[in-house]
Design a protein around this motif. Structure first.
Motif, PDB file in Angstrom:
ATOM      1  N   THR A   1       0.858  -1.181   0.000  1.00 37.64           N
ATOM      2  CA  THR A   1       0.000   0.000   0.000  1.00 37.64           C
ATOM      3  C   THR A   1       0.896   1.232   0.000  1.00 37.64           C
ATOM      4  OG1 THR A   1      -0.144   0.089   2.429  1.00 37.64           O
ATOM      5  CG2 THR A   1      -1.837  -1.181   1.267  1.00 37.64           C
TER       6      THR A   1
ATOM      7  N   VAL B   1      -3.650   4.842   0.142  1.00 38.24           N
ATOM      8  CA  VAL B   1      -4.273   5.393   1.342  1.00 38.24           C
ATOM      9  C   VAL B   1      -4.291   6.905   1.165  1.00 38.24           C
ATOM     10  CG1 VAL B   1      -4.182   5.567   3.852  1.00 38.24           C
ATOM     11  CG2 VAL B   1      -3.370   3.481   2.710  1.00 38.24           C
TER      12      VAL B   1
ATOM     13  N   TYR C   1      -8.098   3.535   0.512  1.00 41.05           N
ATOM     14  CA  TYR C   1      -8.529   3.652   1.896  1.00 41.05           C
ATOM     15  C   TYR C   1      -8.679   5.117   2.257  1.00 41.05           C
ATOM     16  CZ  TYR C   1      -7.274  -1.233   2.950  1.00 41.05           C
ATOM     17  OH  TYR C   1      -7.189  -2.606   2.989  1.00 41.05           O
TER      18      TYR C   1
ATOM     19  N   LEU D   1      -8.254   7.923   5.034  1.00 43.36           N
ATOM     20  CA  LEU D   1      -7.497   8.208   6.253  1.00 43.36           C
ATOM     21  C   LEU D   1      -7.582   9.696   6.559  1.00 43.36           C
ATOM     22  CD1 LEU D   1      -5.334   7.452   8.452  1.00 43.36           C
ATOM     23  CD2 LEU D   1      -3.591   7.900   6.712  1.00 43.36           C
TER      24      LEU D   1
ATOM     25  N   ALA E   1      -8.842   3.783   7.443  1.00 49.94           N
ATOM     26  CA  ALA E   1      -7.577   3.711   8.159  1.00 49.94           C
ATOM     27  C   ALA E   1      -7.561   4.824   9.197  1.00 49.94           C
ATOM     28  CB  ALA E   1      -6.405   3.860   7.192  1.00 49.94           C
TER      29      ALA E   1
END
Length: 232
Positions: free
Chosen positions: A149, A167, A199, A201, A221
């Protein structure tokens, strides 16, 4: 619950299990209300995309999570830990402790920006900060079994195809190093999700996570919100 690990990157997490069906936190088989909200929301996003290994990633931070194993011990099966040691002297000892917990609880363990440490402790892969995304292709060639990632902080940031997921942060106003960065918003997240698994975050907590529904994100996240929710 099936988790895509270093042994089989083609498998996906089975998000049809109900929260609390696994060992639960500390073996109690229950989740706190906040933890349940985050976990259910993360798995709901994963259902929509069917493209992730772990729908919830706990990012460690030496200052904000000085004892990351305490949170890891309470994460439900199928969640993930991203251990970022930032050069700490006890990095290997902590990484080994997190690996043992990951094996026991069925978690995915990624090491931040340290492929060597990931190799030593048998982690499931590596997380790269944005400044190190150029390492992704070489890591993929060297370890095709790893989960990779990478962090991005703008929709326009080019991210290597070698990454399994990116992310994106900060989505909402956040703390830590992201406190000085303007929030990107859910629209940016949706735009990124059209291109690849992503993701969310930054500022993702029980009050904001509902706003991610339908965004196309593959999971969530966090640092403080996850530590707090899974603290008891």
């Amino acid at each position: 619950m099936r988790v895509r690990t270093a042994a089989t990157r083609s498998a996906t997490v089975d998000v049809d299990c109900k929260a609390g069906d696994d060992d639960g936190m500390d073996g109690s088989g229950t989740l706190s209300n906040e933890a349940r909200i985050l976990w259910d929301a993360a798995r709901g996003l994963a259902r929509e995309t069917a493209s992730v290994s772990a729908p919830l990633l706990f990012f460690t931070d030496p200052a904000r999570t000085p004892e990351p194993w305490r949170t890891a011990e309470r994460l439900p099966t199928g969640a993930g830990v991203v251990y970022r040691h930032f050069g700490a002297r006890d990095a290997e000892a902590v990484a080994r402790r997190l690996k043992a917990i990951s094996l026991d609880r069925g978690l995915v363990l990624l090491i931040g920006l340290d492929a060597g440490l990931a190799e030593v402790v048998g982690a499931d892969g590596v997380h790269l900060p944005q400044r190190a995304l150029g390492q992704a292709e070489a890591l993929r060639a060297r370890r095709p079994d790893w989960l990779l990632t990478g962090a991005v902080h703008a929709v326009e940031t080019p991210a290597p195809e070698a990454l399994d997921a990116v992310v994106l942060s900060p989505i909402f106003p956040a703390g830590g190093a992201s406190a000085v960065k303007p929030a990107l918003g859910v629209e940016a997240l949706t735009a990124m999700a059209r291109r690849r698994p992503v993701y969310a975050l930054g500022g993702v907590n029980v009050a904001t996570v509902g706003g991610l529904t339908g965004s196309g994100a593959c999971g969530i996240a966090g640092v403080d919100a996850i530590r707090s929710a899974f603290a008891s």
